[in-house]
Write an enzyme that holds these catalytic residues in place. Structure first.
Site, PDB file in Angstrom:
ATOM      1  N   THR A   1      -6.566  -0.793   7.266  1.00  0.00           N
ATOM      2  CA  THR A   1      -7.927  -1.240   7.538  1.00  0.00           C
ATOM      3  C   THR A   1      -8.100  -1.518   9.025  1.00  0.00           C
ATOM      4  OG1 THR A   1      -8.058  -2.243   5.356  1.00  0.00           O
ATOM      5  CG2 THR A   1      -9.682  -2.960   6.979  1.00  0.00           C
TER       6      THR A   1
ATOM      7  N   THR B   1      -2.475  -4.492   9.246  1.00  0.00           N
ATOM      8  CA  THR B   1      -3.317  -4.698  10.422  1.00  0.00           C
ATOM      9  C   THR B   1      -3.759  -6.162  10.420  1.00  0.00           C
ATOM     10  OG1 THR B   1      -5.122  -3.740   9.104  1.00  0.00           O
ATOM     11  CG2 THR B   1      -4.158  -2.353  10.805  1.00  0.00           C
TER      12      THR B   1
ATOM     13  N   CYS C   1      -6.644  -9.003   3.347  1.00  0.00           N
ATOM     14  CA  CYS C   1      -7.862  -8.182   3.414  1.00  0.00           C
ATOM     15  C   CYS C   1      -9.104  -9.026   3.689  1.00  0.00           C
ATOM     16  CB  CYS C   1      -8.038  -7.398   2.118  1.00  0.00           C
ATOM     17  SG  CYS C   1      -6.838  -6.066   1.908  1.00  0.00           S
TER      18      CYS C   1
ATOM     19  N   ARG D   1       0.992 -13.800   2.147  1.00  0.00           N
ATOM     20  CA  ARG D   1       0.414 -13.505   3.457  1.00  0.00           C
ATOM     21  C   ARG D   1      -0.994 -14.104   3.603  1.00  0.00           C
ATOM     22  NH1 ARG D   1       0.670  -7.175   3.704  1.00  0.00           N
ATOM     23  NH2 ARG D   1       0.109  -7.512   1.525  1.00  0.00           N
TER      24      ARG D   1
ATOM     25  N   ARG E   1      14.451  -3.614   3.023  1.00  0.00           N
ATOM     26  CA  ARG E   1      13.402  -3.147   2.100  1.00  0.00           C
ATOM     27  C   ARG E   1      13.838  -1.853   1.432  1.00  0.00           C
ATOM     28  NH1 ARG E   1       9.478  -4.016  -1.574  1.00  0.00           N
ATOM     29  NH2 ARG E   1       7.641  -2.698  -1.314  1.00  0.00           N
TER      30      ARG E   1
ATOM     31  N   VAL F   1       0.823  -1.209   0.000  1.00  0.00           N
ATOM     32  CA  VAL F   1       0.000   0.000   0.000  1.00  0.00           C
ATOM     33  C   VAL F   1       0.857   1.260   0.000  1.00  0.00           C
ATOM     34  CG1 VAL F   1      -1.725   1.318   1.295  1.00  0.00           C
ATOM     35  CG2 VAL F   1      -1.889  -1.171   1.167  1.00  0.00           C
TER      36      VAL F   1
END
Length: 429
Positions: free
Chosen positions: A127, A92, A267, A338, A35, A12
């Site tokens: 989220t 999250t 999600c 994930r 990263r 994101v």
């Protein structure tokens, strides 16, 4: 124009940082030096940002942003202290008991709180359940900074709608919901995102409304998929092909085109638990939401159990055979592993005493080993030493495999994604 600091450079945060970096001064903050190092080489291993787009905005030192736009990446907190807008885009997740884990969000809020100045705006994209921004994050900002929301600093919420691996519905082409802690800040946050979102924005009436809108988007999808997954179980018992039923029903103009399958990722497989947790806190026990989650979480085991039954029916000894699982990522043509539910198929087959190989050209073997403690094949195995092949993820590469040869040799073929011809598989969802 105000300088932006993006906290978190994952699926994101990085696309946001790159798009804003085309128009403003942007500092990308990430706690993982590895990263930052890989991104500074001009390549995003998550494949969410094209190399040319990343290289076009990258600058190698903070002072280079004085030109008025660009993206500088750092792990140093002091280098984001002069930003005036902070966008928090961290994961999250849920814990092992499916309870919301706000640890990354709280840690990010602590980071921002250490450098917060009067007049700054902190925008959350993660989220969460309705109320989390103002009830969980803002107190951290206030405690660490010693400042008060809507007096010294302001807050906004604009939920992410990134669809990993989707090259059509990208950040700029998906309408963005925005909100602010005051009506004026809401308008400023909305105007900010209008700079990069070509699809337009929707200014919600409050932060809680924006939070609720996001969390029900994926909960709605989860419930709809659970419905067709349940239909698949029912129709398979009746000897009816589910996809043929859905094709026929889909001729009605208002029939929703959902298909059965494994429901994972960061999600859809997670967000319903956030809504359920908040519902329980206010005294309501959600039934449909949690029922949908339970059913969708059962599908990996259902696939494995069906494969074992088909093998036994064909006279194959389960413990004496190996299975090949095609795919370990949570969705097709995407390297994201994930919360993949394909892993459930693996564990269930292993519980029957079978050896299971996994081949996935999109997944990183190192990440799979780190996340799940298992190894995967680097190349598609030659020859046929498998009693069963399970297509768990619909990567384009799998459509090129000569499944017919395996089918003719007696291998059980289970298509969990419904992308293979019906006559070449023994079963499909």
């Amino acid at each position: 124009m105000k300088t932006i600091a993006v906290i978190g450079l994952g699926y994101v945060g990085l696309p946001l940082a790159v798009e804003f970096g085309k128009k403003r001064k942007v500092i990308g903050f990430e706690i993982r030096q590895s990263r930052v190092d890989e991104l500074n080489l001009g390549h995003d291993p998550t494949l969410e940002v094209e190399d040319e787009d990343l290289k076009a905005v990258l600058v190698n030192k903070l002072s280079a942003l004085d030109s008025g736009k660009g993206l500088y990446l750092t792990t140093k907190i002091q280098e984001i202290k002069d930003a005036e807008i902070y966008i928090v885009a961290v994961p999250t997740p849920t814990d092992k008991n499916n309870r919301p884990d706000l640890t990354p969000l709280i840690k990010a809020s602590e980071t921002v709180g250490k450098v917060l100045s009067d007049g700054d705006i902190v925008i959350y994209e993660s989220t969460v359940y309705p109320g989390a921004t103002e009830e969980d994050c803002v107190p951290v900002l206030e405690n660490v900074s010693g400042k008060i929301m809507n007096n010294h600093f302001y807050v906004g919420y604009s939920p992410e709608r990134i669809n990993p691996g989707d090259k059509v519905h990208t950040l700029t082409t998906i309408k963005k919901v925005t909100s602010g802690s005051t009506p004026e800040i809401g308008k400023e946050v909305d105007a900010l995102y209008k700079e990069i979102i070509t699809a337009g924005t929707h200014l919600a009436t409050s932060i809680k409304v924006a939070e609720a809108a996001k969390v029900i988007e994926n909960s709605q999808r989860d419930i709809n998929i659970a419905f067709v997954n349940e239909l698949s179980k029912i129709f398979n018992l009746m000897g009816i092909d589910t996809l043929e039923v859905l094709e026929a029903a889909g001729t009605k103009w208002n029939f929703l085109p959902f298909r059965p399958g494994l429901v994972g990722g960061h999600c859809i497989g997670v967000d319903p638990f956030y809504l359920a947790q908040k519902a329980q806190e206010v005294g309501y026990h959600p039934e449909i939401i949690l029922a949908g989650r339970r059913l969708n979480d059962s599908m990996g085991g259902y696939v494995a159990d069906t494969v074992v039954k088909l093998m036994l029916k064909s006279g194959l000894h389960v413990k004496a055979n190996k299975a090949l699982m095609l795919g370990i990522t949570f969705k097709e043509n995407c390297p994201d592993i994930r919360n993949t539910r394909a892993i459930d198929i693996y564990h269930e087959l292993k519980s029957y005493g079978m050896e299971v190989d996994i081949y996935d050209p999109w997944a990183s073997a190192e990440e799979v080993q780190h996340e799940y403690g298992i190894g995967i094949l680097n190349d598609f195995p030659e020859g046929n030493g498998y009693g069963a092949i399970i297509l768990a993820v619909a990567h384009d590469e799998f459509k090129e495999i000569d499944i017919k040869a395996y089918k003719e040799s007696g291998t059980i073929i289970f298509d969990a994604k419904g992308i293979l011809p019906k006559d070449l598989v023994d079963a499909r969802l």
